[in-house]
Enzyme design. Sequence first.
Site, PDB file in Angstrom:
ATOM      1  N   LYS A  48       0.845  -1.214   0.000  1.00 25.70           N
ATOM      2  CA  LYS A  48       0.000   0.000   0.000  1.00 25.70           C
ATOM      3  C   LYS A  48       0.871   1.251   0.000  1.00 25.70           C
ATOM      4  CE  LYS A  48      -3.706  -2.351   2.334  1.00 25.70           C
ATOM      5  NZ  LYS A  48      -3.911  -2.949   3.651  1.00 25.70           N
ATOM      6  N   GLN A  92      -4.832  -1.735   9.735  1.00 24.31           N
ATOM      7  CA  GLN A  92      -4.517  -3.035   9.144  1.00 24.31           C
ATOM      8  C   GLN A  92      -4.979  -4.156  10.073  1.00 24.31           C
ATOM      9  OE1 GLN A  92      -2.993  -3.498   6.022  1.00 24.31           O
ATOM     10  NE2 GLN A  92      -3.499  -5.633   6.402  1.00 24.31           N
ATOM     11  N   ASP A 115     -11.994   2.208   4.526  1.00 27.98           N
ATOM     12  CA  ASP A 115     -12.231   0.759   4.524  1.00 27.98           C
ATOM     13  C   ASP A 115     -13.718   0.430   4.680  1.00 27.98           C
ATOM     14  OD1 ASP A 115     -10.402  -1.193   4.017  1.00 27.98           O
ATOM     15  OD2 ASP A 115      -9.495  -1.168   6.009  1.00 27.98           O
TER      16      ASP A 115
END
Length: 273
Positions: A48, A92, A115
């Site tokens: 990322k 994460q 997200d």
Amino acid sequence: MTILDGAKVASEILENIKIKIQECSQKIGFAIIWVGNDEASAIYVKNKLKKCDELGIEGHLYHLEENTKEEEVLNLIKKLNNDNNINGILLQSPVPSHIDIKKCFNLISPLKDIDGFSNISVGNLSLGVPSFVSCTPKGIIRLLDYYHIPLKGKNVVIINRSNIVGKPLFNLLIERDATVTMCHSKTENLKDFTLNADILISAVGIPKFITEDMVKDGTVVIDVGISRIDGKVCGDVNFASVSKKASYITPVPKGVGPMTIAMIFENLMATIK
Ligand code: NAP
């Protein structure tokens, strides 16, 4: 049989994003919070950040130690919520077991929740209100749309009921007028369901779980699973045999995975006013 080339579609999406960023005067900040030292997470985080560099986005990594207290993670999220240089925040997963990930996800501002895991984003999705949608389900729909695969009235079988894959995917598919069946580890006679699928989406995490006898001729097969055999990445589907019956099929790697990444950056771009 057509391969659903997620890598190609994702790179087109990211190329367009790169052009938009070059045209944009505003700096874009992406915060990644990584707690602990999970090996797979190390790769995902690195990828990322690399993508941020390629696109001209300011990637900020907050790597916290395994024994970090939940309160510290929550305080960091609060700080980033109020930081004008940060557009999007991603926590994460997995996080160490002493941290309540749902609590952390829910503290991320709905304006920076790229997200789509906060309660507000999830609630909006289930109500059909525009909001951030979690990236893997969104990426799957984008891939199906790219190849003009119809959803309306189709029998879609999802094998997964997790908050990050199955549940948001169910909502997105219902919105698109598909008839959706959600299976899981307690489903009895799984094959009875999979054989009825026009589109079969498997996110189990067991290599070669989907075999030829579970799929009817012409099924669209989407393989979300990521496992490793002898260090090599593989999906849920026995690709060699199932691809002979499928009309369309995603490979692993280069199928759903790159689409997930592309959707993270698409969501990030949506934070720019
Ligand atoms: P998860 O929470 O462990 O979900 C796995 C699902 O599979 C659960 O719903 C589970 O049922 C079901 N399942 C397990 N064994 C089964 C069986 N024998 N028969 C039928 N269903 C069974 O994992 P996740 O986080 O959703 O991820 C699932 C997979 O997708 C993993 O391999 C993950 O690495 C991959 N993934 C890939 C991407 C990508 O971008 N490609 C993104 C996210 C996840 P229960 O609910 O009953 O336990």
